[in-house]
Design a protein around this motif. Structure first.
Motif, PDB file in Angstrom:
ATOM      1  N   ASP A   1     -41.353  39.613  17.119  1.00 24.24           N
ATOM      2  CA  ASP A   1     -41.095  39.236  15.730  1.00 24.24           C
ATOM      3  C   ASP A   1     -41.050  40.499  14.877  1.00 24.24           C
ATOM      4  OD1 ASP A   1     -43.796  40.031  15.294  1.00 24.24           O
ATOM      5  OD2 ASP A   1     -44.492  37.981  15.632  1.00 24.24           O
ATOM      6  N   ALA A   2     -40.852  40.308  13.588  1.00 26.78           N
ATOM      7  CA  ALA A   2     -40.723  41.458  12.683  1.00 26.78           C
ATOM      8  C   ALA A   2     -41.964  42.345  12.716  1.00 26.78           C
ATOM      9  CB  ALA A   2     -40.456  40.968  11.260  1.00 26.78           C
ATOM     10  N   GLY A   3     -43.137  41.754  12.775  1.00 28.04           N
ATOM     11  CA  GLY A   3     -44.379  42.526  12.755  1.00 28.04           C
ATOM     12  C   GLY A   3     -44.566  43.388  13.985  1.00 28.04           C
ATOM     13  N   THR A   4     -44.357  42.796  15.171  1.00 30.83           N
ATOM     14  CA  THR A   4     -44.536  43.585  16.397  1.00 30.83           C
ATOM     15  C   THR A   4     -43.466  44.661  16.519  1.00 30.83           C
ATOM     16  OG1 THR A   4     -43.303  41.956  17.704  1.00 30.83           O
ATOM     17  CG2 THR A   4     -45.715  41.746  17.687  1.00 30.83           C
ATOM     18  N   MET A   5     -42.259  44.348  16.045  1.00 28.61           N
ATOM     19  CA  MET A   5     -41.206  45.359  16.086  1.00 28.61           C
ATOM     20  C   MET A   5     -41.527  46.522  15.159  1.00 28.61           C
ATOM     21  SD  MET A   5     -37.158  45.052  15.363  1.00 28.61           S
ATOM     22  CE  MET A   5     -36.156  46.524  15.342  1.00 28.61           C
ATOM     23  N   ALA A   6     -42.019  46.214  13.960  1.00 27.17           N
ATOM     24  CA  ALA A   6     -42.384  47.272  13.007  1.00 27.17           C
ATOM     25  C   ALA A   6     -43.453  48.186  13.612  1.00 27.17           C
ATOM     26  CB  ALA A   6     -42.874  46.657  11.698  1.00 27.17           C
ATOM     27  N   GLU A   7     -44.443  47.601  14.291  1.00 25.59           N
ATOM     28  CA  GLU A   7     -45.486  48.399  14.942  1.00 25.59           C
ATOM     29  C   GLU A   7     -44.880  49.328  15.991  1.00 25.59           C
ATOM     30  OE1 GLU A   7     -48.351  45.727  16.621  1.00 25.59           O
ATOM     31  OE2 GLU A   7     -48.888  44.894  14.659  1.00 25.59           O
ATOM     32  N   TRP A   8     -43.968  48.788  16.806  1.00 26.99           N
ATOM     33  CA  TRP A   8     -43.348  49.596  17.852  1.00 26.99           C
ATOM     34  C   TRP A   8     -42.533  50.735  17.248  1.00 26.99           C
ATOM     35  CZ3 TRP A   8     -38.354  50.811  19.343  1.00 26.99           C
ATOM     36  CH2 TRP A   8     -38.263  51.527  20.541  1.00 26.99           C
ATOM     37  N   LEU A   9     -41.769  50.456  16.204  1.00 27.66           N
ATOM     38  CA  LEU A   9     -40.952  51.492  15.560  1.00 27.66           C
ATOM     39  C   LEU A   9     -41.812  52.636  15.037  1.00 27.66           C
ATOM     40  CD1 LEU A   9     -38.372  49.312  13.597  1.00 27.66           C
ATOM     41  CD2 LEU A   9     -37.926  50.714  15.635  1.00 27.66           C
TER      42      LEU A   9
ATOM     43  N   GLU B   1     -44.925  53.437  16.145  1.00 28.54           N
ATOM     44  CA  GLU B   1     -45.520  54.119  17.300  1.00 28.54           C
ATOM     45  C   GLU B   1     -44.550  55.115  17.935  1.00 28.54           C
ATOM     46  OE1 GLU B   1     -46.974  51.325  20.193  1.00 28.54           O
ATOM     47  OE2 GLU B   1     -48.252  50.333  18.706  1.00 28.54           O
ATOM     48  N   CYS B   2     -43.276  54.765  17.981  1.00 24.45           N
ATOM     49  CA  CYS B   2     -42.265  55.635  18.606  1.00 24.45           C
ATOM     50  C   CYS B   2     -41.740  56.696  17.668  1.00 24.45           C
ATOM     51  CB  CYS B   2     -41.099  54.792  19.106  1.00 24.45           C
ATOM     52  SG  CYS B   2     -41.556  53.832  20.528  1.00 24.45           S
ATOM     53  N   GLY B   3     -42.119  56.636  16.422  1.00 21.88           N
ATOM     54  CA  GLY B   3     -41.641  57.613  15.462  1.00 21.88           C
ATOM     55  C   GLY B   3     -40.220  57.349  14.982  1.00 21.88           C
ATOM     56  N   LEU B   4     -39.716  56.142  15.191  1.00 23.19           N
ATOM     57  CA  LEU B   4     -38.364  55.805  14.752  1.00 23.19           C
ATOM     58  C   LEU B   4     -38.306  55.337  13.303  1.00 23.19           C
ATOM     59  CD1 LEU B   4     -36.909  54.018  17.898  1.00 23.19           C
ATOM     60  CD2 LEU B   4     -36.290  56.263  16.990  1.00 23.19           C
ATOM     61  N   ALA B   5     -39.439  54.942  12.761  1.00 22.37           N
ATOM     62  CA  ALA B   5     -39.471  54.478  11.371  1.00 22.37           C
ATOM     63  C   ALA B   5     -40.857  54.756  10.800  1.00 22.37           C
ATOM     64  CB  ALA B   5     -39.157  52.983  11.297  1.00 22.37           C
ATOM     65  N   PRO B   6     -40.910  55.050   9.512  1.00 18.74           N
ATOM     66  CA  PRO B   6     -42.221  55.286   8.902  1.00 18.74           C
ATOM     67  C   PRO B   6     -42.976  53.979   8.651  1.00 18.74           C
ATOM     68  CG  PRO B   6     -40.498  55.517   7.261  1.00 18.74           C
ATOM     69  CD  PRO B   6     -39.817  55.289   8.586  1.00 18.74           C
ATOM     70  N   GLU B   7     -44.268  54.095   8.523  1.00 12.78           N
ATOM     71  CA  GLU B   7     -45.120  52.950   8.180  1.00 12.78           C
ATOM     72  C   GLU B   7     -44.560  52.280   6.930  1.00 12.78           C
ATOM     73  OE1 GLU B   7     -48.185  50.557   9.156  1.00 12.78           O
ATOM     74  OE2 GLU B   7     -48.231  52.563  10.021  1.00 12.78           O
ATOM     75  N   GLY B   8     -44.544  50.955   6.934  1.00  9.87           N
ATOM     76  CA  GLY B   8     -44.079  50.214   5.767  1.00  9.87           C
ATOM     77  C   GLY B   8     -42.588  49.939   5.750  1.00  9.87           C
ATOM     78  N   THR B   9     -41.864  50.318   6.803  1.00  9.10           N
ATOM     79  CA  THR B   9     -40.429  50.032   6.871  1.00  9.10           C
ATOM     80  C   THR B   9     -40.234  48.523   6.923  1.00  9.10           C
ATOM     81  OG1 THR B   9     -39.936  52.096   8.000  1.00  9.10           O
ATOM     82  CG2 THR B   9     -38.316  50.338   8.236  1.00  9.10           C
ATOM     83  N   LEU B  10     -39.380  48.019   6.051  1.00 11.65           N
ATOM     84  CA  LEU B  10     -39.102  46.585   6.011  1.00 11.65           C
ATOM     85  C   LEU B  10     -38.381  46.168   7.279  1.00 11.65           C
ATOM     86  CD1 LEU B  10     -39.070  43.888   4.499  1.00 11.65           C
ATOM     87  CD2 LEU B  10     -36.870  44.588   3.521  1.00 11.65           C
TER      88      LEU B  10
END
Length: 194
Positions: A40-48, A50-59
């Motif tokens: 879901d959106a939440g688990t994907m945001a966490e993965w992004l 962790e991998c450095g593909l997106a900063p914390e708080g990315t919608l």
């Protein structure tokens, strides 16, 4: 958002950072008791993050997670083809390649040329930029002749992504355990047939 690599001192038998990123992405699937990292959106945001593909708080939306799962599934099919699991006449490979072309259209990449070399980077930000960075990683690997070494395990319940470190690029399973499972299933099938 782009992916850079130290290419100068690495053996072709060792995965690059871009290969590791793509493997991390395709292995977000729930394999071997691991949780689904793109559920879901939440688990994907966490993965992004962790991998450095997106900063914390990315919608991140549920549609983003669905698009990422679709991209991941297409990459797994292509990686299965690298392991000899699908050929050019396989309709699932055709569909995967169509999805990857569509992803390339949705997440365009721009060339960046410097004195040190060139790379492709996403011209987008957020989740779209992260998915573009994954496509840039695949393009970078193909340019370095490392793309075919990214494979998915041919053991049907597994399909874990791995980097083929064999000299002749002949690995078809992520490890000896999966190879043994396939051999045992084939042996049992032969016993039943006789």
């Amino acid at each position: 958002m782009g992916v850079t690599d130290g290419r100068n001192s690495r053996s072709p038998l060792q995965p690059t950072k871009t290969a590791e990123l793509l493997l991390d992405f395709v292995n977000t699937r729930p394999v071997d008791g691991r949780p689904e990292r793109l559920a879901d959106a939440g688990t994907m945001a966490e993965w992004l993050v962790e991998c450095g593909l997106a900063p914390e708080g990315t919608l991140t939306t549920e549609a983003d997670a669905a698009n990422a799962r679709e991209l991941r599934a297409a990459l797994v099919v292509v990686m299965l083809a690298h392991a000899g699991g699908a050929d050019g006449t396989d309709p699932s490979l055709d569909e995967a390649e169509r999805l990857l072309r569509r992803a390339g259209t949705l997440h365009p990449l721009a060339p960046v040329v410097t004195a040190a070399g060139s790379s492709l980077v996403s011209s987008q930000t957020g989740v779209a930029g992260a998915l573009g960075a994954l496509l840039a990683a695949a393009a970078d690997l193909a340019r370095q002749d490392g793309w075919a070494r990214l494979k998915a395990c041919r053991n049907p319940p597994c399909h874990l992504g791995f980097y083929d470190r064999t000299r002749n690029s002949s690995a078809t399973y992520c490890g000896p355990g999966c190879g043994s499972q396939v051999s045992m299933r084939a042996y049992r099938s032969r016993l039943k047939a006789t």
